[in-house]
Design a protein around this motif. Sequence first.
Motif, mmCIF file in Angstrom:
data_model
loop_
_atom_site.group_PDB
_atom_site.id
_atom_site.type_symbol
_atom_site.label_atom_id
_atom_site.label_comp_id
_atom_site.label_asym_id
_atom_site.label_seq_id
_atom_site.Cartn_x
_atom_site.Cartn_y
_atom_site.Cartn_z
ATOM 1 N N ARG A 115 18.399 -3.214 44.063
ATOM 2 C CA ARG A 115 19.491 -2.256 44.233
ATOM 3 C C ARG A 115 20.522 -2.782 45.229
ATOM 4 O O ARG A 115 21.726 -2.619 45.040
ATOM 5 C CB ARG A 115 18.924 -0.916 44.690
ATOM 6 N N TYR A 116 20.036 -3.420 46.278
ATOM 7 C CA TYR A 116 20.931 -4.017 47.272
ATOM 8 C C TYR A 116 21.834 -5.059 46.612
ATOM 9 O O TYR A 116 23.060 -5.030 46.761
ATOM 10 C CB TYR A 116 20.085 -4.650 48.385
ATOM 11 N N ASP A 117 21.250 -5.950 45.846
ATOM 12 C CA ASP A 117 22.025 -7.039 45.239
ATOM 13 C C ASP A 117 22.998 -6.522 44.176
ATOM 14 O O ASP A 117 24.131 -7.004 44.074
ATOM 15 C CB ASP A 117 21.076 -8.066 44.623
ATOM 16 N N SER A 118 22.581 -5.516 43.429
ATOM 17 C CA SER A 118 23.466 -5.013 42.379
ATOM 18 C C SER A 118 24.657 -4.277 42.956
ATOM 19 O O SER A 118 25.774 -4.361 42.427
ATOM 20 C CB SER A 118 22.686 -4.085 41.437
ATOM 21 N N VAL A 119 24.485 -3.557 44.067
ATOM 22 C CA VAL A 119 25.585 -2.792 44.655
ATOM 23 C C VAL A 119 26.505 -3.684 45.476
ATOM 24 O O VAL A 119 27.725 -3.520 45.452
ATOM 25 C CB VAL A 119 25.034 -1.642 45.528
ATOM 26 N N ARG A 120 25.937 -4.663 46.174
ATOM 27 C CA ARG A 120 26.757 -5.496 47.063
ATOM 28 C C ARG A 120 27.381 -6.697 46.357
ATOM 29 O O ARG A 120 28.019 -7.516 47.011
ATOM 30 C CB ARG A 120 25.941 -5.918 48.277
ATOM 31 N N GLY A 121 27.203 -6.807 45.061
ATOM 32 C CA GLY A 121 28.045 -7.708 44.287
ATOM 33 C C GLY A 121 27.589 -9.128 44.152
ATOM 34 O O GLY A 121 28.372 -9.977 43.716
ATOM 35 N N GLY A 122 26.348 -9.444 44.485
ATOM 36 C CA GLY A 122 25.893 -10.813 44.288
ATOM 37 C C GLY A 122 26.263 -11.716 45.447
ATOM 38 O O GLY A 122 27.030 -11.366 46.338
ATOM 39 N N VAL A 123 25.721 -12.897 45.426
ATOM 40 C CA VAL A 123 25.889 -13.831 46.537
ATOM 41 C C VAL A 123 27.343 -14.188 46.768
ATOM 42 O O VAL A 123 27.779 -14.450 47.877
ATOM 43 C CB VAL A 123 25.052 -15.107 46.275
ATOM 44 N N ALA A 124 28.154 -14.227 45.710
ATOM 45 C CA ALA A 124 29.543 -14.650 45.844
ATOM 46 C C ALA A 124 30.379 -13.674 46.661
ATOM 47 O O ALA A 124 31.459 -14.027 47.126
ATOM 48 C CB ALA A 124 30.174 -14.836 44.472
ATOM 49 N N ALA B 80 19.207 -23.509 50.156
ATOM 50 C CA ALA B 80 20.616 -23.659 50.504
ATOM 51 C C ALA B 80 21.294 -24.637 49.552
ATOM 52 O O ALA B 80 20.675 -25.599 49.087
ATOM 53 C CB ALA B 80 20.738 -24.159 51.933
ATOM 54 N N LYS B 81 22.571 -24.375 49.263
ATOM 55 C CA LYS B 81 23.365 -25.262 48.411
ATOM 56 C C LYS B 81 24.463 -25.879 49.278
ATOM 57 O O LYS B 81 25.513 -25.280 49.500
ATOM 58 C CB LYS B 81 23.971 -24.479 47.256
ATOM 59 N N HIS C 291 27.503 -17.949 51.965
ATOM 60 C CA HIS C 291 26.154 -17.415 51.801
ATOM 61 C C HIS C 291 25.269 -18.357 50.982
ATOM 62 O O HIS C 291 24.067 -18.450 51.218
ATOM 63 C CB HIS C 291 26.210 -16.037 51.145
ATOM 64 N N GLU C 292 25.843 -19.050 50.040
ATOM 65 C CA GLU C 292 25.052 -20.008 49.268
ATOM 66 C C GLU C 292 24.708 -21.234 50.108
ATOM 67 O O GLU C 292 23.613 -21.779 50.005
ATOM 68 C CB GLU C 292 25.811 -20.414 48.006
ATOM 69 N N ARG C 293 25.632 -21.657 50.957
ATOM 70 C CA ARG C 293 25.352 -22.806 51.822
ATOM 71 C C ARG C 293 24.262 -22.480 52.840
ATOM 72 O O ARG C 293 23.496 -23.355 53.248
ATOM 73 C CB ARG C 293 26.613 -23.254 52.561
ATOM 74 N N LEU C 294 24.202 -21.230 53.267
ATOM 75 C CA LEU C 294 23.215 -20.832 54.272
ATOM 76 C C LEU C 294 21.819 -20.665 53.688
ATOM 77 O O LEU C 294 20.822 -20.736 54.419
ATOM 78 C CB LEU C 294 23.640 -19.513 54.933
ATOM 79 N N GLY C 295 21.723 -20.398 52.404
ATOM 80 C CA GLY C 295 20.421 -20.164 51.794
ATOM 81 C C GLY C 295 19.971 -18.724 51.985
ATOM 82 O O GLY C 295 20.737 -17.851 52.410
ATOM 83 N N GLY C 296 18.707 -18.473 51.666
ATOM 84 C CA GLY C 296 18.214 -17.106 51.652
ATOM 85 C C GLY C 296 18.021 -16.497 53.022
ATOM 86 O O GLY C 296 17.940 -17.187 54.049
ATOM 87 N N ASP D 96 34.431 -5.138 62.924
ATOM 88 C CA ASP D 96 35.136 -4.230 62.015
ATOM 89 C C ASP D 96 35.497 -4.993 60.739
ATOM 90 O O ASP D 96 36.647 -5.343 60.490
ATOM 91 C CB ASP D 96 36.390 -3.673 62.692
ATOM 92 N N SER D 97 34.498 -5.222 59.904
ATOM 93 C CA SER D 97 34.600 -6.196 58.807
ATOM 94 C C SER D 97 35.030 -5.547 57.491
ATOM 95 O O SER D 97 34.264 -5.477 56.540
ATOM 96 C CB SER D 97 33.271 -6.923 58.630
ATOM 97 N N HIS D 98 36.273 -5.068 57.451
ATOM 98 C CA HIS D 98 36.811 -4.546 56.193
ATOM 99 C C HIS D 98 37.061 -5.664 55.187
ATOM 100 O O HIS D 98 37.114 -5.416 53.980
ATOM 101 C CB HIS D 98 38.113 -3.789 56.440
ATOM 102 N N ASP D 99 37.255 -6.866 55.674
ATOM 103 C CA ASP D 99 37.462 -8.007 54.781
ATOM 104 C C ASP D 99 36.919 -9.270 55.455
ATOM 105 O O ASP D 99 36.583 -9.266 56.636
ATOM 106 C CB ASP D 99 38.943 -8.179 54.427
ATOM 107 N N ASN D 100 36.786 -10.313 54.673
ATOM 108 C CA ASN D 100 36.290 -11.600 55.158
ATOM 109 C C ASN D 100 34.940 -11.461 55.859
ATOM 110 O O ASN D 100 34.624 -12.206 56.784
ATOM 111 C CB ASN D 100 37.306 -12.255 56.094
ATOM 112 N N GLN D 101 34.142 -10.492 55.428
ATOM 113 C CA GLN D 101 32.871 -10.241 56.110
ATOM 114 C C GLN D 101 31.889 -11.414 56.043
ATOM 115 O O GLN D 101 31.209 -11.673 57.048
ATOM 116 C CB GLN D 101 32.205 -8.974 55.559
ATOM 117 N N PRO D 102 31.753 -12.112 54.942
ATOM 118 C CA PRO D 102 30.743 -13.174 54.918
ATOM 119 C C PRO D 102 30.869 -14.168 56.063
ATOM 120 O O PRO D 102 29.863 -14.539 56.680
ATOM 121 C CB PRO D 102 30.976 -13.836 53.556
#
Length: 501
Positions: free
Chosen positions: A76-85, A96-97, A104-109, A355-361
């Motif tokens: 449910r977390y992954d489906s609502v928050r839009g995937g790793v991208a 990690a990639k 987030h992909e470079r950091l790994g799980g 206050d991460s309205h954008d660029n949160q990753p």
Amino acid sequence: MTQRSDLLSRREVLRRASALGLVAPAATGLGLGLAAMGNAAAAGATGYKALVCVFMTGGNDAMNMVLSTDAATWQRYDSVRGGVAEIALAAPGTPAKASSTVLHERLGGALGVTAVGGEGLAFHPVMGGVRDLFNAKRMAVMANVGPMIGPLTKANYLSGVGARPAKLFSHNDQQTMWQAFGVEGSTKGWGGQFADLLMSGNQRAMFSGVSVAGNAVWLNGATVRGYQMGPAGPVRLGGTSGKVFGSTVVQQKLQAITRSAANPQLLEREHAAVMARGQDAEAVLSSGLPVNGPWGTTGQTATTDPLLQYVEPDTGKSVLNPLAYQLQAVARTIAARDTLGMTRQVFFVSMGGFDSHDNQPIAQARNMAKLAHALAYFDRTLSSMGVDQSVTTFTASDFGRTFTSNGDGTDHGWGGHHLVMGGAVRGGALYGRMPILGAADGKGGYDSPDLLPSGVILPTTSVDQYAATLGRWFGVGDAELSTILPGLNNWSASSRQLGFV
């Protein structure tokens, strides 16, 4: 707590009046009365203890700091928050990639752990220091905390039944609500009021509450006023060099002018008194703070000390961690406790950018890396000093953020998770209850008892309960906790102590 029935001796009252001169504008009858009321509490408080509040200004997205890892919740977390991208973290164990353009992909799980009760949890991938503290049972997770008047269900919230804090989702007001249980303009915080009760055991009452992050209402009590210092140490009028315009004489004259009143007007006399107390306090603390210790390089050159550097997850560069620098000042002040004659202290540090309205990753990855590095640094330092059992550090923030993503960020929420660290903490465990995540209904709602419209998380633990647990450890009695924490009596007696310390 048993209260003494005998009155303070005249000599003791005068001694405390002298100490309070470094705390309040004047040693008023109210101030002396509070000192008298706190006498029994201070007399029963043996040894040294300190509370350290780490405030994450702006509203931390706790849903990406600590996560439940059971399969249904993660889906449910992954489906609502839009995937790793977008803003969802990758599941624990995801490799990690290094070549990816997505951080987030470079950091790994996420970093998976198993709590004492068997719950599967995970921390943000950059929080290795926190993961290690949790596994060493020196850190606990307090789930889904927020300001509350009393227990509140989703159904009651939606129907307008049941009290709720004023001005939810407002930065300034909710920062004050967390620190003082009132909206912006409140004057007394629960940290300062804890110190009110126990400060009579302190020889230098001025340092009962210390901020390394500017003014903070959390430190202010009826008598205690937060003493503000910088990460490099106390701030001297005219500069730390001892000179103004290259002259020691000019600095001495400046100090003399500001601490004296040329006219009898009340405002001028009070200003002079405040300046005199500030200068006297700076002289005491500057001479009492140790320079060498496990905290590393001190003063202005500390900014280049590797101990205070963290690695930016997006650039790989090692740069100064301002939060670690603030905590260094706290550690040095604690090291001066015997010199200053302190038995109970409360400290406030903070970091912004949440206050991460954008660029949160990227923004949150940096903040989580700073937080994890600073907490691990502080724990090692306190352990080396031999005081880790006597200091409890906890996090706070304006509010959590929405479960929903707005694309590359999140919006203002309510409940959020927090961390508690120290040698006295019953660590490696989850306290409270993680929110139940539900699927969206397409109309702004969720099929979950814990998710309000727009994905706001309804808290299940109040700040009053959180504070009461910290206060009891600090030495505040149950009767005083019920007075200081206005909503505490709205919770059952069995739920007022959460057990994490």
